[in-house]
Design a protein around this motif. Structure first.
Motif, short mmCIF file in Angstrom:
data_model
loop_
_atom_site.label_atom_id
_atom_site.label_comp_id
_atom_site.label_asym_id
_atom_site.label_seq_id
_atom_site.Cartn_x
_atom_site.Cartn_y
_atom_site.Cartn_z
N ASP A 62 12.18 6.29 9.05
CA ASP A 62 11.27 5.47 8.25
C ASP A 62 12.03 4.93 7.03
O ASP A 62 12.90 5.62 6.49
CB ASP A 62 10.08 6.31 7.77
CG ASP A 62 8.78 5.94 8.48
OD1 ASP A 62 8.85 5.24 9.52
OD2 ASP A 62 7.71 6.35 8.02
N GLY A 173 -3.33 1.48 12.09
CA GLY A 173 -1.96 1.04 11.83
C GLY A 173 -0.95 1.95 12.53
O GLY A 173 0.05 1.48 13.10
N LEU A 174 -1.22 3.24 12.48
CA LEU A 174 -0.34 4.19 13.17
C LEU A 174 -0.34 3.94 14.68
O LEU A 174 0.72 3.95 15.33
CB LEU A 174 -0.79 5.62 12.86
CG LEU A 174 0.00 6.75 13.53
CD1 LEU A 174 1.47 6.71 13.13
CD2 LEU A 174 -0.60 8.12 13.16
N LEU A 177 1.64 0.85 15.37
CA LEU A 177 3.08 1.16 15.33
C LEU A 177 3.54 1.75 16.67
O LEU A 177 4.68 1.55 17.09
CB LEU A 177 3.37 2.17 14.22
CG LEU A 177 3.67 1.63 12.83
CD1 LEU A 177 3.78 2.77 11.83
CD2 LEU A 177 4.97 0.81 12.83
N ARG A 189 -2.09 -6.99 12.57
CA ARG A 189 -1.20 -5.87 12.85
C ARG A 189 -0.43 -5.45 11.59
O ARG A 189 -0.37 -4.27 11.23
CB ARG A 189 -0.21 -6.26 13.95
CG ARG A 189 0.89 -5.23 14.23
CD ARG A 189 1.85 -5.73 15.31
NE ARG A 189 1.10 -6.08 16.50
CZ ARG A 189 0.72 -5.19 17.40
NH1 ARG A 189 1.05 -3.92 17.28
NH2 ARG A 189 0.01 -5.56 18.44
N ILE A 193 -0.64 -1.77 9.64
CA ILE A 193 0.58 -0.96 9.50
C ILE A 193 0.90 -0.72 8.03
O ILE A 193 1.27 0.39 7.62
CB ILE A 193 1.76 -1.62 10.24
CG1 ILE A 193 1.53 -1.54 11.76
CG2 ILE A 193 3.09 -0.97 9.85
CD1 ILE A 193 2.54 -2.31 12.60
N ASP A 194 0.69 -1.76 7.24
CA ASP A 194 0.95 -1.61 5.81
C ASP A 194 -0.01 -0.60 5.19
O ASP A 194 0.39 0.20 4.32
CB ASP A 194 0.80 -2.98 5.13
CG ASP A 194 1.09 -2.90 3.64
OD1 ASP A 194 2.25 -2.58 3.29
OD2 ASP A 194 0.17 -3.13 2.83
N TYR A 196 -1.17 1.94 6.64
CA TYR A 196 -0.69 3.26 7.03
C TYR A 196 0.51 3.67 6.18
O TYR A 196 0.61 4.81 5.71
CB TYR A 196 -0.31 3.28 8.51
CG TYR A 196 0.40 4.55 8.91
CD1 TYR A 196 -0.28 5.76 8.95
CD2 TYR A 196 1.76 4.54 9.21
CE1 TYR A 196 0.37 6.93 9.29
CE2 TYR A 196 2.41 5.71 9.55
CZ TYR A 196 1.71 6.90 9.59
OH TYR A 196 2.36 8.06 9.91
N ARG A 197 1.40 2.74 5.98
CA ARG A 197 2.67 3.09 5.32
C ARG A 197 2.58 3.17 3.81
O ARG A 197 3.29 3.95 3.18
CB ARG A 197 3.74 2.05 5.69
CG ARG A 197 4.27 2.26 7.10
CD ARG A 197 5.48 1.41 7.30
NE ARG A 197 6.33 1.93 8.36
CZ ARG A 197 7.20 1.18 9.03
NH1 ARG A 197 7.34 -0.10 8.74
NH2 ARG A 197 7.95 1.71 9.98
#
Lengths: 330, 330
Positions: A62, A173-174, A177, A189, A193-194, A196-197
């Motif tokens: 990551d 989001g996970l 990914l 998408r 994802i953002d 999640y991160r």
């Protein structure tokens, strides 16, 4: 012993970590045995610690700046759930031998990005070598404003249950990914994802809930699980309506007909929104607060007698009762 | 996210860790998002973090209660070196999957043994799983008494340099554990090993040095190394006389003719005594303090101009000059 001064680590500290402490005189450049923090409000410190292990809590490859920001934000979310504003943090890092200094540099850049956003400063730390995976722990310290701390145990029967923002984005989001939702629009998408991160801890909301909310928790384990924690601590039950759980447009696009009854919404974790309970009389003040913060605050159900979390369908029928112990997501 | 509440860990926490938090209402039984600490003296918090990895900082088969006590005591030593009294701590533990619960229980018994001795309470934590070695970090928080914090940077030219207790015992204990000094009397061996395994942080001394000492540090990296830190921070040099460095009778027995000039004394770490500097006029007050605390406070040299630490033999000749960067022990 203490922070940052084992032989061979001086340079690493001086180059990457000490700049993060520059704004706080009490951090003494990370060069003393401990930091001295002058607190604004006499006597009220709120403190929490979170740990993360590479390969367990995040993939080892990551982006390091995102690992750093998530670690920090997760702790700030805990403070927000207590009604506190972040002030300073300490970091302990067990670094695999021979770790690329670029990794450390990028990790620290992530912290440097977030420090001014949240008004926090690194005030101490310890780096050690490990034969195992990279292991991080972050202790965050915050201060209360005028109000008292918010606890999980304060909910009252009849309270409305609110959530901030939208729910389920991080879990979706996970999944995205991992390759799920191949037909999702790229911007949806990317949004999921953002989320999640890079969690958005509700640091502006938490301190403003003092005097309005009876109980609060951040949604990290999942909506039903964390509401279950409030129920258990308050010795009450809760009933929420799946259809009222607020979804982002990206989540709606991903979920289609399944909607908010999806396990990703009800049980997915990592949203770091706040869940809180308040009496009906607070509704108007909360609506005004939502406008003021430009943040949705959505009532999704009510605290009840009994135990455990019940999820109701649009007809008011129980689709799930998670039991007295709260839901467990692994 | 936050402490202690991931699924499957509830029982571990409830059984072993929550009892450690029982005396502190602000810890909320380790069941909330964070702890709320009411501090005695407005606005002065001293905070430090230390990390330890099994196989790096202690042998994996070390008695868990001693691992716990050392981790806690090392952090309390940092607080003492700042002139602060420990108040509370947080623990982050990355536990190998399938760790024996007996290990956790014994670890917590160690903490339970030390909490009343030092007047500290667990107020929060996080346990996570790891595929690597057991990794621990402990954040200790303390409060200042009437005086200000002691820093490494406060030494003045001409100050006397003092150490508390005796020096070198821990390093000799580590060597004895490895089979050195086979002819040593059993009680001397036991004394030295105990000093290595269970440090005595000078928690009564640290807060009493406010107003008397100009600078302080705890001796963790080694006498010369830590004095080197004071020199570097204060932009001064130091000269100490090897013959004045106080040794325990067990250390004298182990060292024989070599005495205090031994690297185990000058460079061995882990003693967790305090080193501090004070002007000559404070000598009488320090002598009285030593009597009051029943703790030796021994002047061993003086802060000088220049840079780095010089060790003098009985004739006043330099046997070592460790240079401006301080000594590095690995």
């Amino acid at each position: 012993m203490a922070g940052w001064r084992r032989a061979g680590e001086f340079e690493l500290i001086a180059r990457h970590f000490a700049p993060l402490a520059a704004a706080e005189p009490g951090a003494i450049g990370l060069l003393d045995d401990a930091a001295v923090l002058a607190l604004g409000r006499a006597g009220a410190l709120v403190v929490t610690v979170d740990a993360m292990v590479a390969g367990v809590h995040f993939p080892p490859d990551d982006p390091p700046d995102l690992v750093a920001r998530k670690l920090l934000r997760v702790s700030l979310s805990d403070l927000a759930a207590m009604g506190a504003q972040g002030r300073a943090y300490l970091l302990a890092a067990a670094l695999p031998r021979g770790i690329d200094e670029d990794w450390v540099a990028a990790f620290c850049r992530g912290l440097a990005t977030d420090q001014p956003i949240f008004g926090v400063t690194l005030v101490g730390g310890d780096t050690v070598a490990t034969d195992g995976p990279l292991t991080l722990s972050l202790t965050a310290m915050g201060e209360l404003g005028e109000g008292d701390a918010l606890h999980r145990a304060g909910a009252r029967e009849g309270d409305d249950i609110y959530v901030s923002g939208t729910i389920g984005d991080a879990a979706l989001g996970l999944k995205a990914l991992g390759g799920a939702y191949p037909d999702l629009a790229p911007e949806d998408r990317a949004f999921l994802i953002d989320r999640y991160r890079v969690p958005r801890p509700r640091v502006a909301l938490g301190p403003r809930l003092a005097g309005l909310a009876h109980a609060a928790v951040d949604i990290s384990d999942g909506l039903v699980a964390d509401l279950g924690h409030v129920c258990a601590a308050s010795r009450l039950g809760a009933a929420i309506e799946a259809a009222r759980v607020p979804l982002s447009s990206a989540a709606r696009a991903a979920l289609g007909a399944e909607g908010a009854a999806s396990p990703a919404v009800l049980s997915g974790g990592d949203d770091y929104e706040l869940l809180f309970t308040a009496e009906r009389a607070a509704a108007e003040a909360l609506a005004a607060l939502a406008v003021d913060l430009a943040l949705m605050l959505t009532p999704i159900g009510r605290m009840t007698g009994g135990r455990g979390v019940t999820v109701l369908d649009p007809a008011g029928l129980a689709v799930k009762n998670m039991g007295a112990g709260g839901y467990r997501h692994f």
